[in-house]
Each structure stands twice: as C-alpha cells, then as structure tokens.
Write a protein that holds these residues in place. Structure first.
Motif, PDB file in Angstrom:
ATOM      1  N   ALA A   1       0.818  -1.218   0.000  1.00  0.00           N
ATOM      2  CA  ALA A   1       0.000   0.000   0.000  1.00  0.00           C
ATOM      3  C   ALA A   1       0.854   1.271   0.000  1.00  0.00           C
ATOM      4  N   ASP A   2       2.113   1.170   0.401  1.00  0.00           N
ATOM      5  CA  ASP A   2       3.031   2.307   0.383  1.00  0.00           C
ATOM      6  C   ASP A   2       3.830   2.367  -0.912  1.00  0.00           C
ATOM      7  N   ASN A   3       3.493   1.501  -1.875  1.00  0.00           N
ATOM      8  CA  ASN A   3       4.130   1.412  -3.191  1.00  0.00           C
ATOM      9  C   ASN A   3       5.564   0.884  -3.124  1.00  0.00           C
ATOM     10  N   LEU A   4       5.890   0.178  -2.063  1.00  0.00           N
ATOM     11  CA  LEU A   4       7.196  -0.464  -1.939  1.00  0.00           C
ATOM     12  C   LEU A   4       7.071  -1.924  -2.338  1.00  0.00           C
ATOM     13  N   LEU A   5       8.142  -2.496  -2.879  1.00  0.00           N
ATOM     14  CA  LEU A   5       8.102  -3.911  -3.235  1.00  0.00           C
ATOM     15  C   LEU A   5       7.866  -4.749  -1.983  1.00  0.00           C
ATOM     16  N   ALA A   6       6.959  -5.690  -2.095  1.00  0.00           N
ATOM     17  CA  ALA A   6       6.629  -6.562  -0.965  1.00  0.00           C
ATOM     18  C   ALA A   6       7.104  -7.981  -1.277  1.00  0.00           C
ATOM     19  N   GLN A   7       7.663  -8.615  -0.281  1.00  0.00           N
ATOM     20  CA  GLN A   7       8.048 -10.012  -0.434  1.00  0.00           C
ATOM     21  C   GLN A   7       6.798 -10.876  -0.274  1.00  0.00           C
ATOM     22  N   PRO A   8       6.521 -11.765  -1.226  1.00  0.00           N
ATOM     23  CA  PRO A   8       5.313 -12.582  -1.132  1.00  0.00           C
ATOM     24  C   PRO A   8       5.197 -13.355   0.181  1.00  0.00           C
ATOM     25  N   ALA A   9       6.315 -13.782   0.737  1.00  0.00           N
ATOM     26  CA  ALA A   9       6.276 -14.540   1.995  1.00  0.00           C
ATOM     27  C   ALA A   9       5.699 -13.707   3.138  1.00  0.00           C
ATOM     28  N   SER A  10       5.826 -12.383   3.058  1.00  0.00           N
ATOM     29  CA  SER A  10       5.288 -11.529   4.121  1.00  0.00           C
ATOM     30  C   SER A  10       3.780 -11.344   3.998  1.00  0.00           C
ATOM     31  N   LEU A  11       3.187 -11.827   2.914  1.00  0.00           N
ATOM     32  CA  LEU A  11       1.757 -11.644   2.666  1.00  0.00           C
ATOM     33  C   LEU A  11       0.957 -12.945   2.738  1.00  0.00           C
ATOM     34  N   VAL A  12       1.608 -14.028   3.110  1.00  0.00           N
ATOM     35  CA  VAL A  12       0.955 -15.341   3.105  1.00  0.00           C
ATOM     36  C   VAL A  12      -0.311 -15.337   3.963  1.00  0.00           C
ATOM     37  N   ASN A  13      -1.386 -15.882   3.390  1.00  0.00           N
ATOM     38  CA  ASN A  13      -2.692 -16.074   4.034  1.00  0.00           C
ATOM     39  C   ASN A  13      -3.411 -14.782   4.409  1.00  0.00           C
ATOM     40  N   GLN A  14      -3.010 -13.657   3.850  1.00  0.00           N
ATOM     41  CA  GLN A  14      -3.738 -12.407   4.059  1.00  0.00           C
ATOM     42  C   GLN A  14      -4.642 -12.176   2.850  1.00  0.00           C
ATOM     43  N   ARG A  15      -5.881 -11.802   3.101  1.00  0.00           N
ATOM     44  CA  ARG A  15      -6.792 -11.461   2.004  1.00  0.00           C
ATOM     45  C   ARG A  15      -6.595  -9.978   1.697  1.00  0.00           C
ATOM     46  N   LEU A  16      -6.158  -9.690   0.489  1.00  0.00           N
ATOM     47  CA  LEU A  16      -5.806  -8.333   0.092  1.00  0.00           C
ATOM     48  C   LEU A  16      -6.625  -7.904  -1.118  1.00  0.00           C
ATOM     49  N   THR A  17      -7.117  -6.682  -1.090  1.00  0.00           N
ATOM     50  CA  THR A  17      -7.756  -6.127  -2.276  1.00  0.00           C
ATOM     51  C   THR A  17      -6.662  -5.449  -3.080  1.00  0.00           C
ATOM     52  N   VAL A  18      -6.577  -5.833  -4.351  1.00  0.00           N
ATOM     53  CA  VAL A  18      -5.463  -5.407  -5.184  1.00  0.00           C
ATOM     54  C   VAL A  18      -5.940  -4.951  -6.552  1.00  0.00           C
ATOM     55  N   HIS A  19      -5.077  -4.226  -7.232  1.00  0.00           N
ATOM     56  CA  HIS A  19      -5.170  -4.039  -8.676  1.00  0.00           C
ATOM     57  C   HIS A  19      -4.069  -4.916  -9.244  1.00  0.00           C
ATOM     58  N   TYR A  20      -4.319  -5.501 -10.401  1.00  0.00           N
ATOM     59  CA  TYR A  20      -3.342  -6.420 -10.972  1.00  0.00           C
ATOM     60  C   TYR A  20      -3.394  -6.391 -12.493  1.00  0.00           C
ATOM     61  N   THR A  21      -2.278  -6.775 -13.110  1.00  0.00           N
ATOM     62  CA  THR A  21      -2.238  -6.985 -14.551  1.00  0.00           C
ATOM     63  C   THR A  21      -1.821  -8.424 -14.794  1.00  0.00           C
ATOM     64  N   VAL A  22      -2.249  -8.939 -15.938  1.00  0.00           N
ATOM     65  CA  VAL A  22      -1.965 -10.313 -16.311  1.00  0.00           C
ATOM     66  C   VAL A  22      -1.102 -10.307 -17.566  1.00  0.00           C
ATOM     67  N   GLU A  23      -0.095 -11.144 -17.578  1.00  0.00           N
ATOM     68  CA  GLU A  23       0.752 -11.301 -18.748  1.00  0.00           C
ATOM     69  C   GLU A  23      -0.070 -11.957 -19.854  1.00  0.00           C
ATOM     70  N   ALA A  24      -0.190 -11.287 -20.992  1.00  0.00           N
ATOM     71  CA  ALA A  24      -1.082 -11.741 -22.062  1.00  0.00           C
ATOM     72  C   ALA A  24      -0.721 -13.128 -22.593  1.00  0.00           C
ATOM     73  N   SER A  25       0.551 -13.410 -22.745  1.00  0.00           N
ATOM     74  CA  SER A  25       0.944 -14.677 -23.377  1.00  0.00           C
ATOM     75  C   SER A  25       0.815 -15.888 -22.456  1.00  0.00           C
ATOM     76  N   THR A  26       0.897 -15.677 -21.131  1.00  0.00           N
ATOM     77  CA  THR A  26       0.886 -16.821 -20.216  1.00  0.00           C
ATOM     78  C   THR A  26      -0.307 -16.840 -19.268  1.00  0.00           C
TER      79      THR A  26
ATOM     80  N   MET B   1       1.371 -10.336 -13.448  1.00  0.00           N
ATOM     81  CA  MET B   1       2.612  -9.611 -13.711  1.00  0.00           C
ATOM     82  C   MET B   1       2.860  -8.534 -12.665  1.00  0.00           C
ATOM     83  N   ASP B   2       1.924  -7.600 -12.533  1.00  0.00           N
ATOM     84  CA  ASP B   2       2.056  -6.524 -11.555  1.00  0.00           C
ATOM     85  C   ASP B   2       0.862  -6.569 -10.617  1.00  0.00           C
TER      86      ASP B   2
END
Length: 125
Positions: A60-85, A89-90
């Motif tokens: 939420a502070d626009n800093l990179l977050a390590q996925p391990a620090s977010l395990v099992n938390q329900r988060l509302t997010v904006h996201y993009t999907v890589e078109a080819s796969t 992505m973000d």
C-alpha cells in the motif's frame, strides 16, 4: 550530524504522503481479492493464480513486498496479467484512498465496456 537525519525525515514524510494518494494504474489493471498461498501460487478471486517470473507485488506504500510476508492475508489489489501466459505480472495492494475509488472493473469484459480516465484514475460505466 543533523544533515544526515534531514534527508531520512524527508523520505519518511514523502512515503507517508504517497500512501494517502492515488497511484497511476494502467488501463488494463483489474481489481480483485488476492491471497498468497505459497509463492508463487496464489488465489485471485477464489481461483488459482500464479505470479509470473519477474512479477512484482507492491504494498500500500508502493514499496516492493516479499510474497512470503503476505501469506494467508486477504488483500484487495489491482493487478495486470501477462497476455501470453495468463500469469500475474504486476500487483498493487490498495491503500484506503484507492479502495474508495469505485467503480473499478473486476473483469476484462467490464474494462472493455467502461470508460477509463487516466488523469483522474476513474472509471465510468
């Protein structure tokens, strides 16, 4: 000695101010509920999802977050999907100001039929 502290204080106050404002999201960013289960595996809107190699999660502070620090938390997010796969992505964890910015599309079909104003970061149906 005081000269060293001042830049740090300015950086901290800048981060606090940034957390209370809208970030600029791309037009293809969708809103969803994300739970990191075990990196790189996640659930997005209750469906299995995976973070792409090189994919990034910003807190939420626009800093990179390590996925391990977010395990099992329900988060509302904006996201993009890589078109080819179809991999995530973000991912941006939303702050309170961004959460209040409604409506925001949750599917590609909604995004295709709504109008986006990138300057104000708002959608209209």
């Amino acid at each position: 000695m005081y000269r060293c502290v001042l830049p740090l204080m300015l950086a901290v106050s800048s981060l606090a101010a940034q957390a209370q404002t809208h970030r600029s999201f791309p037009v293809n960013a969708l809103r969803g509920d994300l739970v990191v289960t075990q990196y790189p595996d996640m659930t997005l809107n209750g469906q299995a999802a995976r973070l792409a190699p090189g994919g990034r999660i910003r807190n939420a502070d626009n800093l990179l977050a390590q996925p391990a620090s977010l395990v099992n938390q329900r988060l509302t997010v904006h996201y993009t999907v890589e078109a080819s796969t179809g991999l995530l992505m973000d991912v941006w964890v939303l702050n309170s100001v961004e959460l209040a910015n409604k409506p925001w599309p949750t599917t590609r079909a909604e995004a295709a039929s709504w109008k986006f104003d990138p300057g104000s970061q708002t959608w209209t149906k």
